[in-house]
Enzyme design. Sequence first.
Site, PDB file in Angstrom:
ATOM      1  N   HIS A  82      46.638  35.052  16.014  1.00 13.16           N
ATOM      2  CA  HIS A  82      46.595  35.426  17.429  1.00 13.16           C
ATOM      3  C   HIS A  82      45.139  35.636  17.828  1.00 13.16           C
ATOM      4  CE1 HIS A  82      50.968  37.139  17.741  1.00 13.16           C
ATOM      5  NE2 HIS A  82      50.915  35.958  17.122  1.00 13.16           N
ATOM      6  N   GLU A  84      43.616  38.066  19.272  1.00 15.88           N
ATOM      7  CA  GLU A  84      43.068  39.381  18.919  1.00 15.88           C
ATOM      8  C   GLU A  84      42.740  39.470  17.432  1.00 15.88           C
ATOM      9  OE1 GLU A  84      46.227  40.064  22.181  1.00 15.88           O
ATOM     10  OE2 GLU A  84      45.964  38.774  20.441  1.00 15.88           O
ATOM     11  N   CYS A 112      50.457  42.065  21.134  1.00 20.05           N
ATOM     12  CA  CYS A 112      51.784  42.223  20.534  1.00 20.05           C
ATOM     13  C   CYS A 112      51.722  43.411  19.565  1.00 20.05           C
ATOM     14  CB  CYS A 112      52.170  40.944  19.804  1.00 20.05           C
ATOM     15  SG  CYS A 112      51.247  40.664  18.277  1.00 20.05           S
ATOM     16  N   CYS A 115      49.128  42.881  16.677  1.00 19.30           N
ATOM     17  CA  CYS A 115      47.742  42.989  17.129  1.00 19.30           C
ATOM     18  C   CYS A 115      47.412  44.410  17.574  1.00 19.30           C
ATOM     19  CB  CYS A 115      47.481  41.998  18.255  1.00 19.30           C
ATOM     20  SG  CYS A 115      47.609  40.269  17.720  1.00 19.30           S
TER      21      CYS A 115
END
Length: 192
Positions: A82, A84, A112, A115
């Site tokens: 992801h 992040e 999410c 993260c």
Amino acid sequence: MTSAASEPFAEFDRHFMSMALREAERAFEEGESPAGSVVVQPAVIVPAHDGHPPVFDPDPLKAKILGRGRNATEGLKDATAHAEMLALSAAFASKGDWRLSGCRMYATKEPCPMCAGAVSLSRIDAIVWGASDPKRGGGSVFGIFGHPGMNHRPATVAGVMEAECLGLFKRFFAERRSAPSRRPSSPADENS
């Protein structure tokens, strides 16, 4: 828990969210879900002293970018790739430490739960996001940033450049829905 961009960091936050948005646009161009992230270390005007936190310079040109990331789950075939997570990894390497105290993270979408946990564990001072995620948001739905069981609870700022961030997601998913399916419509089509 979550607030709109506050002075004197409003312009600072918009400056770095626009950089995160550029990362998201690059993800979009690569066929990834368009999320982008940037980790920034603001310049310090007055160091922490006598139990008082440091005072940061609101000039974005004096800050240091420690890491950037954009979604790469499809390209890397990695569910953890992801924006992040990739920005955090770059920031850890840049700083030479897993503790990112004194830093701010910018993400085009609310992190999410995975993260959000990583952001909290990294000791980032503030997480700033554009579009909230009312279904899977690590802060708004799962409450990770404010959870009493977490050692560190970063400040949160939501809605920075929200329209631009949402617009990119809407465009991405509209294009995905209108594209012809990649799957064969029947077993006979697989063999042709």
